[in-house]
Design a protein around this motif. Structure first.
Motif, PDB file in Angstrom:
ATOM      1  N   ARG A  53     -15.244-108.921  -0.659  1.00  0.00           N
ATOM      2  CA  ARG A  53     -15.413-107.614  -1.294  1.00  0.00           C
ATOM      3  C   ARG A  53     -15.523-107.738  -2.806  1.00  0.00           C
ATOM      4  O   ARG A  53     -16.069-106.856  -3.462  1.00  0.00           O
ATOM      5  CB  ARG A  53     -14.224-106.712  -0.943  1.00  0.00           C
ATOM      6  CG  ARG A  53     -14.205-106.249   0.507  1.00  0.00           C
ATOM      7  CD  ARG A  53     -12.925-105.510   0.812  1.00  0.00           C
ATOM      8  NE  ARG A  53     -12.901-105.018   2.188  1.00  0.00           N
ATOM      9  CZ  ARG A  53     -11.802-104.605   2.792  1.00  0.00           C
ATOM     10  NH1 ARG A  53     -10.647-104.617   2.156  1.00  0.00           N
ATOM     11  NH2 ARG A  53     -11.856-104.168   4.045  1.00  0.00           N
ATOM     12  N   GLY A  54     -15.021-108.823  -3.349  1.00  0.00           N
ATOM     13  CA  GLY A  54     -15.008-108.985  -4.800  1.00  0.00           C
ATOM     14  C   GLY A  54     -16.195-109.727  -5.347  1.00  0.00           C
ATOM     15  O   GLY A  54     -16.292-109.911  -6.566  1.00  0.00           O
ATOM     16  N   GLU A  55     -17.120-110.196  -4.495  1.00  0.00           N
ATOM     17  CA  GLU A  55     -18.295-110.916  -4.969  1.00  0.00           C
ATOM     18  C   GLU A  55     -19.471-110.621  -4.050  1.00  0.00           C
ATOM     19  O   GLU A  55     -19.300-110.178  -2.918  1.00  0.00           O
ATOM     20  CB  GLU A  55     -18.022-112.419  -5.008  1.00  0.00           C
ATOM     21  CG  GLU A  55     -17.688-113.025  -3.658  1.00  0.00           C
ATOM     22  CD  GLU A  55     -17.239-114.471  -3.754  1.00  0.00           C
ATOM     23  OE1 GLU A  55     -16.758-114.881  -4.828  1.00  0.00           O
ATOM     24  OE2 GLU A  55     -17.363-115.198  -2.742  1.00  0.00           O
ATOM     25  N   LEU A  56     -20.661-110.858  -4.557  1.00  0.00           N
ATOM     26  CA  LEU A  56     -21.872-110.687  -3.760  1.00  0.00           C
ATOM     27  C   LEU A  56     -22.427-112.074  -3.472  1.00  0.00           C
ATOM     28  O   LEU A  56     -22.830-112.801  -4.382  1.00  0.00           O
ATOM     29  CB  LEU A  56     -22.892-109.843  -4.516  1.00  0.00           C
ATOM     30  CG  LEU A  56     -24.180-109.484  -3.761  1.00  0.00           C
ATOM     31  CD1 LEU A  56     -23.854-108.707  -2.490  1.00  0.00           C
ATOM     32  CD2 LEU A  56     -25.115-108.680  -4.639  1.00  0.00           C
ATOM     33  N   HIS A  67     -22.863-106.646 -14.265  1.00  0.00           N
ATOM     34  CA  HIS A  67     -21.797-106.523 -13.260  1.00  0.00           C
ATOM     35  C   HIS A  67     -20.738-107.606 -13.503  1.00  0.00           C
ATOM     36  O   HIS A  67     -20.543-108.489 -12.669  1.00  0.00           O
ATOM     37  CB  HIS A  67     -22.364-106.656 -11.845  1.00  0.00           C
ATOM     38  CG  HIS A  67     -23.423-105.656 -11.520  1.00  0.00           C
ATOM     39  ND1 HIS A  67     -24.742-105.853 -11.842  1.00  0.00           N
ATOM     40  CD2 HIS A  67     -23.351-104.437 -10.907  1.00  0.00           C
ATOM     41  CE1 HIS A  67     -25.445-104.804 -11.430  1.00  0.00           C
ATOM     42  NE2 HIS A  67     -24.632-103.937 -10.868  1.00  0.00           N
ATOM     43  N   ARG A 118     -17.636-107.800 -13.235  1.00  0.00           N
ATOM     44  CA  ARG A 118     -16.483-107.893 -12.325  1.00  0.00           C
ATOM     45  C   ARG A 118     -16.881-108.279 -10.908  1.00  0.00           C
ATOM     46  O   ARG A 118     -16.016-108.390 -10.035  1.00  0.00           O
ATOM     47  CB  ARG A 118     -15.739-106.552 -12.298  1.00  0.00           C
ATOM     48  CG  ARG A 118     -15.125-106.177 -13.642  1.00  0.00           C
ATOM     49  CD  ARG A 118     -14.295-104.929 -13.527  1.00  0.00           C
ATOM     50  NE  ARG A 118     -13.672-104.571 -14.791  1.00  0.00           N
ATOM     51  CZ  ARG A 118     -12.878-103.526 -14.984  1.00  0.00           C
ATOM     52  NH1 ARG A 118     -12.615-102.704 -13.949  1.00  0.00           N
ATOM     53  NH2 ARG A 118     -12.356-103.269 -16.164  1.00  0.00           N
ATOM     54  N   THR A 119     -18.178-108.456 -10.667  1.00  0.00           N
ATOM     55  CA  THR A 119     -18.648-108.826  -9.329  1.00  0.00           C
ATOM     56  C   THR A 119     -19.504-110.079  -9.436  1.00  0.00           C
ATOM     57  O   THR A 119     -20.708-109.992  -9.712  1.00  0.00           O
ATOM     58  CB  THR A 119     -19.469-107.680  -8.698  1.00  0.00           C
ATOM     59  OG1 THR A 119     -18.710-106.473  -8.729  1.00  0.00           O
ATOM     60  CG2 THR A 119     -19.832-108.010  -7.256  1.00  0.00           C
ATOM     61  N   ARG A 158     -24.386-102.428  -4.252  1.00  0.00           N
ATOM     62  CA  ARG A 158     -25.220-102.850  -5.390  1.00  0.00           C
ATOM     63  C   ARG A 158     -26.480-103.609  -4.978  1.00  0.00           C
ATOM     64  O   ARG A 158     -27.066-104.337  -5.776  1.00  0.00           O
ATOM     65  CB  ARG A 158     -24.404-103.698  -6.374  1.00  0.00           C
ATOM     66  CG  ARG A 158     -23.147-102.984  -6.895  1.00  0.00           C
ATOM     67  CD  ARG A 158     -22.382-103.859  -7.885  1.00  0.00           C
ATOM     68  NE  ARG A 158     -21.186-103.188  -8.341  1.00  0.00           N
ATOM     69  CZ  ARG A 158     -20.014-103.237  -7.714  1.00  0.00           C
ATOM     70  NH1 ARG A 158     -19.914-103.920  -6.592  1.00  0.00           N
ATOM     71  NH2 ARG A 158     -18.972-102.606  -8.191  1.00  0.00           N
TER      72      ARG A 158
END
Length: 281
Positions: free
Chosen positions: A86-89, A113, A115-116, A268
């Motif tokens: 959930r914290g990264e793509l 982005h 924070r991601t 995103r």
């Protein structure tokens, strides 16, 4: 049986009493006792020997305890994996991410982005990690005919031949597709972009060597045991001593898609699509 019962059972064993376990868990002593009794009823076996001062394991309880710990550890690991995702793509790819555009897209994403994190993950499967759960979005260079996924065309890439630096072809600035027919052709049939359909009927290379990934493919070519055709991205992201990449001037370009789960669209995604399309333009 449910996870809460296993947690209480392990807590009682570790604490030594129902009272101490209940205090650690923030529940009443009666609730802790009923929860363990419910677990015993579900399993059909007594797990704990109870007395007024202490609880101990029965023979069956001693066998159940390490299994319960493993189950709880696996569940905790699963929760950590989901929380991390959930914290990264995560962008999966089979051979070469976005080629020369990879760093540009990462820098642009980081600026907008912070924070991601945008993380590229290599998974040499037809869906580049989507079906395996290692990627949220995948870079695909072969048509993905699977109703579970949606795709968007983001650009095209030139085709390059990969030949040994000892080969006469390495002395040329570019090659034609027919120049490769007298060599053994290395192909990754699962995830590669090369098929014998690139050649007219009857003129394809007579010898084909199957490979299972980019490293094996490059090793064969560096040794002079085969040649290959690949995307421009592979040439940019996988330089290898002993391998020369030369543009194939008469081969059709390779389309590049981004793919994602149809029923689980990543957050995103429009931002990522916009950046990648802009990079290829």
């Amino acid at each position: 049986m449910d996870l809460r019962q296993l947690r209480v059972f392990v807590a009682v064993v570790d604490a030594g009493t129902f009272t101490d376990a209940a205090a650690r868990l923030g529940v009443s002593q009666a609730t802790a006792s009923r929860t363990v009794a419910a677990l015993e009823a579900a399993l059909g076996a007594r797990l704990l020997q109870r007395n007024t001062r202490h609880v101990g394991l029965t023979g069956t309880g001693a066998q159940v305890l390490p299994i319960a710990r493993r189950v709880l550890d696996e569940v905790a690991h699963l929760e950590r994996v989901v929380e991390q995702s959930r914290g990264e793509l995560r962008v999966g790819y089979a051979w070469a991410a976005l080629g020369k555009h990879t760093r540009r897209v990462q820098k642009a994403w980081s600026a907008t982005h912070p924070r991601t994190p945008l993380v590229f993950v290599q998974t040499n499967t037809p869906t580049a990690g989507l079906a395996e759960g290692t990627a949220d979005v995948a870079v695909i260079r072969r048509a993905l005919d699977d109703p579970r996924f949606d795709t968007a065309l983001v650009g095209v890439e030139s085709r390059y031949a990969a030949v040994s630096t000892d080969s006469p072809l390495a002395r040329r600035r570019s090659v034609r597709i027919d120049d490769l027919t007298r060599y053994t052709l290395a192909i990754d049939a699962r995830t590669g972009t090369t098929t014998l359909d690139l050649w007219p009927p009857g003129s394809a290379p007579a010898k084909v060597r199957s490979t299972t990934g980019v490293d094996e493919w490059l090793t064969l070519i560096a040794a002079g045991q085969a040649v290959g055709i690949t995307s421009e991205a592979t040439a940019n992201q996988n330089p290898r001593p002993g391998v020369a990449f030369r543009a194939v001037r008469d081969a059709p370009p390779i389309p590049v898609w981004l793919a994602w789960w149809r029923d689980d669209v990543p957050p995103r995604l429009p931002d990522l699509l916009g950046l990648v399309c802009e990079a290829y333009r």
